[in-house]
Design an enzyme around this catalytic site. Structure first.
Site, PDB file in Angstrom:
ATOM      1  N   LEU A  32       0.913  -1.307  -0.262  1.00 20.47           N
ATOM      2  CA  LEU A  32      -0.357  -0.070   0.408  1.00 20.47           C
ATOM      3  C   LEU A  32       0.528   0.905  -0.176  1.00 20.47           C
ATOM      4  O   LEU A  32       2.031   1.092   0.674  1.00 20.47           O
ATOM      5  CB  LEU A  32      -0.779   0.316   1.060  1.00 20.47           C
ATOM      6  N   HIS A  36      -3.642   4.566  -2.552  1.00 26.58           N
ATOM      7  CA  HIS A  36      -4.665   3.750  -1.207  1.00 26.58           C
ATOM      8  C   HIS A  36      -4.796   5.081  -1.141  1.00 26.58           C
ATOM      9  O   HIS A  36      -6.570   3.984  -0.425  1.00 26.58           O
ATOM     10  CB  HIS A  36      -3.692   2.289  -1.054  1.00 26.58           C
TER      11      HIS A  36
END
Ligand code: PAF
Length: 252
Positions: A32, A36
């Site tokens: 991530l 994100h």
């Protein structure tokens, strides 16, 4: 943050405990980054509850080495999701997601064959299949996708409409590094030298030059260009730097 691994348990929670709450869903393959997290923040602003998922989906990798090298960082991903106060994380394993042994798939016959689909045969069918499964498990009201993967966003939106899925597909702006490089989990795989050159992809797209001129500029700068195309009011490109495949797009 509650971590869920079992779809049946989640369906019970969704149907009984949180049935009157709006749920935003952010499917990911982990590794991530700020891109994100911007999806999580948007979902949190627009819904009562937010569920993320992390699942590296074998069905969307047409190249086995690409799957093997895909970055994974589960512990730090969980920390990041917790610090954004994500309510739920769906974290299934391959057996759970593909209990059918990959015998069913969603297949698209038009847009998925163009642009990224040309060099990655089967990729978008793999994406659509796993997203359909994830939607059927999560039962969200809305789902959030980054505009970096613009073709993916269009296909998921079209699938959701074609199958009357009643889920709002929400495109979210692409997030960039300071030098313009689009955030991507794959950026971690760039060498120092490649990372310096990578910013040229966005710079070239922004010049307003013709597709062929942009291709020439990028190929001269060490990229191996797959395509530069105008579609959906955007200029989209995919190019490789060494072994790392980068994509980007800008509004025309
Ligand atoms: O964009 C991604 O990370 C993936 O393609 C998705 C939508 C999570 C499906 O595996």
């Amino acid at each position: 943050m509650i971590i869920i691994r079992n779809p049946k348990k989640w369906l019970f929670v969704r149907k009984n405990k949180i049935k009157n709450k709006t749920l935003g869903f952010v499917p990911t393959m982990g590794a991530l980054h700020e891109g994100h997290l911007s999806l999580i923040r948007r979902s949190k602003r627009e819904n009562d509850l937010t569920c993320a998922s992390i699942f590296i989906n074998p069905a969307q990798f047409n190249d086995k080495n690409d799957l093997k090298n895909y970055p994974a960082s589960l512990e730090s991903d969980i920390k990041k999701l917790k610090s954004e106060k994500t309510d739920f994380l769906f974290l299934p394993d391959e057996k759970t997601m593909y209990s059918d042994g990959y015998s069913f798939k969603v297949s698209e016959n038009s847009i998925s064959k163009s642009l990224c689909g040309k060099s990655r045969p089967g990729h978008f069918d793999g994406v659509l299949t796993v997203v359909m499964k994830l939607f059927n498990i999560a039962r969200p009201d809305s789902a959030y996708f980054g505009e970096k993967d613009y073709q993916q966003y269009v296909l998921i939106k079209n699938m959701s409409e074609a199958f009357f899925m009643n889920i709002e597909i929400i495109p979210c702006p692409l997030i960039r590094e300071k030098d313009g490089l689009a955030l991507s989990s794959r950026n971690r795989l760039l060498s120092e030298k490649e990372r310096l050159s990578a910013q040229l992809l966005n710079k070239a797209l922004k010049t307003g030059k013709s597709k062929n001129d942009i291709k020439r500029i990028l190929n001269k700068s060490g990229f191996n260009v797959e395509y530069v195309e105008n579609k959906w009011g955007r200029k989209l490109a995919a190019a490789k730097l060494g072994k790392v495949r980068l994509i980007d797009n800008v509004k025309i």
